[in-house]
Write an enzyme that holds these catalytic residues in place. Sequence first.
Site, PDB file in Angstrom:
ATOM      1  N   ALA A  64       0.860  -1.180   0.000  1.00 54.82           N
ATOM      2  CA  ALA A  64       0.000   0.000   0.000  1.00 54.82           C
ATOM      3  C   ALA A  64       0.897   1.230   0.000  1.00 54.82           C
ATOM      4  O   ALA A  64       1.985   1.201   0.577  1.00 54.82           O
ATOM      5  CB  ALA A  64      -0.896  -0.017   1.232  1.00 54.82           C
ATOM      6  N   THR A  65       0.449   2.279  -0.651  1.00 57.02           N
ATOM      7  CA  THR A  65       1.363   3.398  -0.840  1.00 57.02           C
ATOM      8  C   THR A  65       0.996   4.644  -0.048  1.00 57.02           C
ATOM      9  O   THR A  65       1.240   4.683   1.149  1.00 57.02           O
ATOM     10  CB  THR A  65       1.542   3.698  -2.342  1.00 57.02           C
ATOM     11  OG1 THR A  65       0.252   3.742  -2.962  1.00 57.02           O
ATOM     12  CG2 THR A  65       2.336   2.593  -3.016  1.00 57.02           C
ATOM     13  N   THR A  66       0.392   5.662  -0.638  1.00 57.62           N
ATOM     14  CA  THR A  66       0.429   7.002  -0.037  1.00 57.62           C
ATOM     15  C   THR A  66      -0.789   7.345   0.823  1.00 57.62           C
ATOM     16  O   THR A  66      -1.931   7.182   0.402  1.00 57.62           O
ATOM     17  CB  THR A  66       0.583   8.060  -1.144  1.00 57.62           C
ATOM     18  OG1 THR A  66       1.685   7.680  -1.979  1.00 57.62           O
ATOM     19  CG2 THR A  66       0.855   9.432  -0.563  1.00 57.62           C
TER      20      THR A  66
END
Length: 287
Positions: A64-66
Amino acid sequence: MGMPAGGPGSVFSQIAHSATASFSEYLARTAPELLPGARSAALGGLQAPAAGGPGSAVPQVPHATTIVAMAFAGGVLMAGDRRATMGNVIASRHIEKVFPADQYSVLGIAGTAGLALDVTRLFQVELEHYEKIEGTLLSLEGKANRLGAMIQGNLALALQGLAVVPLFAGYDTDRRAGRLFSYDVTGGRYEELEHHSVGSGAFFARGALKKLWKPNLDEDAAVRVAVEALYDAADDDSATGGPDVVRQLWPVVYTVNAAGVRRIPDRELAAAAETVIASRTVAGREA
């Protein structure tokens, strides 16, 4: 004839003799293999590569990123994009990375997606367990400390390249204000007074937040700032997904104030995203 539900050796008996307001502490004593950090043993001593060394032994798993978060007038907001990546492949365009922790707090997690979801679920149960045992909500400061302890329990996996990095925010009923906390992989906790971002696109999102955030933004303005910060992150970071007009996919955005947690409806996010896209389209034509 079976043993009565509350008899010696039963689950209920074990809980009664191990009474604690911390569910994760109880789990560590009775079934430690169920804790997220216990996966390190199952990975068989997996090691991250040395700097400049050959390819990584870390398995390819979705990340999962930002996540972005900020204070606004009367509360806090947290938003996450919808993309998960696995190396250079988009693993999911629909993942959710921001969740209600309880009625007055939210949690957003970047990093190894599977572990992040495990930590999120355990934290939700931790807060619900405390409320049932003690008959009251844990203070926001206490919640932030409990989350730090959970992240610390995942340190072995973080050192193996499977890190979980959260943002935590909530409404402090004692101070009557929203508060925001960031963490490092060791469980270190840091209070952020204005805004913050974590994940692969955090560098670009923070740049946008510095320009767009102002003290005492109202909720609608804060939502637009969050959408634009994630848009900027997606513009420069391939692991961050921007608003997807074709698929009608928008960031997941929650606000928390004295009334509790509220998820921003997709129709409001669509309007905010369309405003950002339109403003940049006009700017591009004028240039």
